[in-house]
Scaffold this active site. Structure first.
Site, PDB file in Angstrom:
ATOM      1  N   MET A  30     -45.266  62.363  -1.823  1.00  0.00           N
ATOM      2  CA  MET A  30     -45.275  63.804  -1.567  1.00  0.00           C
ATOM      3  C   MET A  30     -44.797  64.065  -0.143  1.00  0.00           C
ATOM      4  O   MET A  30     -45.119  65.097   0.458  1.00  0.00           O
ATOM      5  CB  MET A  30     -46.674  64.376  -1.789  1.00  0.00           C
ATOM      6  CG  MET A  30     -47.121  64.232  -3.254  1.00  0.00           C
ATOM      7  SD  MET A  30     -48.322  65.468  -3.757  1.00  0.00           S
ATOM      8  CE  MET A  30     -49.672  65.071  -2.697  1.00  0.00           C
ATOM      9  N   LEU A  33     -44.238  61.182   5.321  1.00  0.00           N
ATOM     10  CA  LEU A  33     -44.294  59.725   5.185  1.00  0.00           C
ATOM     11  C   LEU A  33     -44.829  59.040   6.438  1.00  0.00           C
ATOM     12  O   LEU A  33     -44.603  59.488   7.556  1.00  0.00           O
ATOM     13  CB  LEU A  33     -42.889  59.190   4.868  1.00  0.00           C
ATOM     14  CG  LEU A  33     -42.245  59.781   3.607  1.00  0.00           C
ATOM     15  CD1 LEU A  33     -40.889  59.134   3.351  1.00  0.00           C
ATOM     16  CD2 LEU A  33     -43.145  59.639   2.387  1.00  0.00           C
ATOM     17  N   HIS A  34     -45.540  57.940   6.198  1.00  0.00           N
ATOM     18  CA  HIS A  34     -46.085  57.140   7.290  1.00  0.00           C
ATOM     19  C   HIS A  34     -45.868  55.663   6.959  1.00  0.00           C
ATOM     20  O   HIS A  34     -45.212  55.340   5.949  1.00  0.00           O
ATOM     21  CB  HIS A  34     -47.569  57.469   7.491  1.00  0.00           C
ATOM     22  CG  HIS A  34     -48.373  57.464   6.212  1.00  0.00           C
ATOM     23  ND1 HIS A  34     -48.565  56.328   5.460  1.00  0.00           N
ATOM     24  CD2 HIS A  34     -49.001  58.452   5.551  1.00  0.00           C
ATOM     25  CE1 HIS A  34     -49.293  56.604   4.417  1.00  0.00           C
ATOM     26  NE2 HIS A  34     -49.564  57.899   4.417  1.00  0.00           N
ATOM     27  N   GLY A  36     -47.703  53.536   5.650  1.00  0.00           N
ATOM     28  CA  GLY A  36     -48.179  53.142   4.316  1.00  0.00           C
ATOM     29  C   GLY A  36     -47.045  53.302   3.305  1.00  0.00           C
ATOM     30  O   GLY A  36     -46.772  52.402   2.496  1.00  0.00           O
ATOM     31  N   HIS A  37     -46.359  54.447   3.359  1.00  0.00           N
ATOM     32  CA  HIS A  37     -45.205  54.659   2.467  1.00  0.00           C
ATOM     33  C   HIS A  37     -44.106  53.652   2.792  1.00  0.00           C
ATOM     34  O   HIS A  37     -43.458  53.115   1.900  1.00  0.00           O
ATOM     35  CB  HIS A  37     -44.642  56.078   2.645  1.00  0.00           C
ATOM     36  CG  HIS A  37     -45.591  57.161   2.271  1.00  0.00           C
ATOM     37  ND1 HIS A  37     -46.170  57.984   3.198  1.00  0.00           N
ATOM     38  CD2 HIS A  37     -46.059  57.565   1.068  1.00  0.00           C
ATOM     39  CE1 HIS A  37     -46.947  58.862   2.589  1.00  0.00           C
ATOM     40  NE2 HIS A  37     -46.909  58.625   1.300  1.00  0.00           N
ATOM     41  N   GLN A  61     -50.916  69.142  -9.114  1.00  0.00           N
ATOM     42  CA  GLN A  61     -52.034  68.215  -8.891  1.00  0.00           C
ATOM     43  C   GLN A  61     -53.017  68.725  -7.834  1.00  0.00           C
ATOM     44  O   GLN A  61     -53.975  68.053  -7.503  1.00  0.00           O
ATOM     45  CB  GLN A  61     -51.521  66.825  -8.528  1.00  0.00           C
ATOM     46  CG  GLN A  61     -50.895  66.702  -7.147  1.00  0.00           C
ATOM     47  CD  GLN A  61     -50.265  65.329  -6.959  1.00  0.00           C
ATOM     48  OE1 GLN A  61     -49.199  65.046  -7.481  1.00  0.00           O
ATOM     49  NE2 GLN A  61     -50.924  64.465  -6.204  1.00  0.00           N
ATOM     50  N   LYS A 149     -54.632  52.739  -1.902  1.00  0.00           N
ATOM     51  CA  LYS A 149     -55.571  53.680  -1.286  1.00  0.00           C
ATOM     52  C   LYS A 149     -56.028  54.692  -2.344  1.00  0.00           C
ATOM     53  O   LYS A 149     -57.187  55.044  -2.424  1.00  0.00           O
ATOM     54  CB  LYS A 149     -54.953  54.410  -0.092  1.00  0.00           C
ATOM     55  CG  LYS A 149     -56.011  55.264   0.617  1.00  0.00           C
ATOM     56  CD  LYS A 149     -55.532  55.784   1.927  1.00  0.00           C
ATOM     57  CE  LYS A 149     -54.710  57.028   1.774  1.00  0.00           C
ATOM     58  NZ  LYS A 149     -55.491  58.186   1.273  1.00  0.00           N
ATOM     59  N   ASP A 150     -55.068  55.122  -3.173  1.00  0.00           N
ATOM     60  CA  ASP A 150     -55.414  56.003  -4.297  1.00  0.00           C
ATOM     61  C   ASP A 150     -55.743  55.104  -5.491  1.00  0.00           C
ATOM     62  O   ASP A 150     -54.976  55.002  -6.453  1.00  0.00           O
ATOM     63  CB  ASP A 150     -54.237  56.937  -4.611  1.00  0.00           C
ATOM     64  CG  ASP A 150     -53.980  57.894  -3.466  1.00  0.00           C
ATOM     65  OD1 ASP A 150     -54.815  58.771  -3.233  1.00  0.00           O
ATOM     66  OD2 ASP A 150     -52.950  57.733  -2.769  1.00  0.00           O
ATOM     67  N   ARG A 187     -52.683  63.112   5.245  1.00  0.00           N
ATOM     68  CA  ARG A 187     -53.664  64.114   5.702  1.00  0.00           C
ATOM     69  C   ARG A 187     -54.177  63.827   7.115  1.00  0.00           C
ATOM     70  O   ARG A 187     -54.716  64.722   7.771  1.00  0.00           O
ATOM     71  CB  ARG A 187     -54.834  64.187   4.727  1.00  0.00           C
ATOM     72  CG  ARG A 187     -54.463  64.794   3.388  1.00  0.00           C
ATOM     73  CD  ARG A 187     -55.703  65.144   2.588  1.00  0.00           C
ATOM     74  NE  ARG A 187     -55.365  66.018   1.480  1.00  0.00           N
ATOM     75  CZ  ARG A 187     -54.999  65.594   0.277  1.00  0.00           C
ATOM     76  NH1 ARG A 187     -54.935  64.309   0.037  1.00  0.00           N
ATOM     77  NH2 ARG A 187     -54.707  66.464  -0.679  1.00  0.00           N
TER      78      ARG A 187
HETATM   79  O1  PAF Z   1     -49.938  59.550  -4.330  1.00  0.00           O
HETATM   80  C1  PAF Z   1     -49.201  60.552  -4.170  1.00  0.00           C
HETATM   81  O2  PAF Z   1     -48.658  60.791  -3.100  1.00  0.00           O
HETATM   82  C2  PAF Z   1     -48.990  61.503  -5.332  1.00  0.00           C
HETATM   83  O3  PAF Z   1     -50.144  61.651  -6.080  1.00  0.00           O
HETATM   84  C3  PAF Z   1     -47.810  61.099  -6.232  1.00  0.00           C
HETATM   85  C4  PAF Z   1     -48.060  59.772  -6.941  1.00  0.00           C
HETATM   86  C5  PAF Z   1     -46.541  60.999  -5.399  1.00  0.00           C
HETATM   87  C6  PAF Z   1     -47.591  62.166  -7.306  1.00  0.00           C
HETATM   88  O4  PAF Z   1     -47.297  63.402  -6.747  1.00  0.00           O
END
Ligand code: PAF
Length: 281
Positions: A30, A33-34, A36-37, A61, A149-150, A187
């Site tokens: 989303m 970016l940091h 982690g991405h 979401q 993390k998620d 965040r």
């Molecule tokens: O983990 C996220 O950043 C979001 O939930 C994702 C997987 C990109 C879906 O919008």
């Protein structure tokens, strides 16, 4: 690297890639970016010929309108980071491009999606599955990369891929932390300096609970974490659950599973932060 905003353009580009017999990796994000991405992108670049990164703040979401409004948007900086790490395409569509009409599809993966985030953010995982399934259908990747993390999101996406079924591999990547332990999150950018210090108690508590758990029961360890967060300035615990890492259902005893994860959600001011720790794997 190419910045693409429409589905048709991305499909055309990827058709040409596939014709050359090249593999495609997808990193859904989303934005904001940091590192982690960056770790997901680096791994995707290593394991695929061509990497697509989606950069899209998915409205379906968010069950909290304020959270959606405040979500950081930093496309220019994101593109610089992605170019540096070797992504071939950044897909940054508009909301209208992805949802020309409301997405009425319902994804239900109970009991995985009824606990923890599913309980506190009703509809959240339905929205995640809506966008992730659309991205899978548009990109048709060989592999897709998600952060641990998620933790619950990763388990639900694996289940969606198994049930849908999609023909791709889901790769879970370890949590990336700041040097002091704070889990990286888009965040975090919303934390004040003072809150940044307060938020550190989340990972500190989780790490110290690893040692505590060696000498204590699961119930005592759960209580320990809850007490630490309750006593920490500026933090408000939403939940801490100790669950089986596959079923995501709470476990009562350390012997109940050989894969046990502690999942936590804490408010620091109005910033909602999540983290997790593996007690057994
Ligand atoms: O983990 C996220 O950043 C979001 O939930 C994702 C997987 C990109 C879906 O919008």
């Amino acid at each position: 690297m190419k910045l693409i905003q429409t589905t048709s353009e991305l499909r055309n580009e990827l058709q040409a890639v596939r014709k050359q017999g090249k593999s495609i990796g997808l990193v859904p994000t989303m934005g904001a970016l940091h590192d982690g991405h960056a770790s997901l992108v680096k791994r995707a670049v290593k394991e695929n010929d061509v990497v697509v990164v989606s950069d899209f703040v998915n409205p379906t979401q968010f069950n909290d309108k304020n959270d959606l409004l405040k979500y950081p948007r930093t496309l220019e900086a994101d593109c610089a980071l992605l170019e540096k790490h070797g992504a071939a395409f950044v897909f940054a569509p508009s909301v209208e491009e992805i949802y020309p009409e409301p997405d009425t599809r319902q994804f239900s993966y109970a009991p995985l999606d009824t606990v923890m985030e599913g309980k506190y953010r009703p509809g959240h995982f339905n929205g995640v599955c809506q966008i992730v399934s659309k991205l899978f259908l548009i990109v048709e990747p060989d592999r897709a990369y998600f952060g641990e993390k998620d933790f619950q999101q990763l388990a639900i996406i694996r289940e969606m891929v198994r049930k849908y079924p999609f023909n791709l591999q889901i790769i879970g990547c370890p949590i990336v932390r700041e040097a002091d332990g704070l889990a990286l999150s888009s965040r975090n950018a919303r934390l004040s300096e003072e809150q940044r210090v307060q938020a550190l108690q989340i990972s500190k508590t989780l790490f110290s609970s690893l040692d505590f758990a060696k000498e204590h029961t699961l119930t005592e360890t759960k209580q320990y974490v809850e007490n630490c967060i309750a006593g920490a300035e500026g933090l408000q615990l939403e939940y801490f659950e100790v669950v089986d890492g596959n079923s995501l259902q709470p476990v009562a005893d350390w012997d109940d599973s050989n894969y046990i994860v502690g999942c936590i959600t804490v408010f620091c001011g109005d910033v909602r932060l999540i983290d997790n720790i593996k007690y057994k794997e």
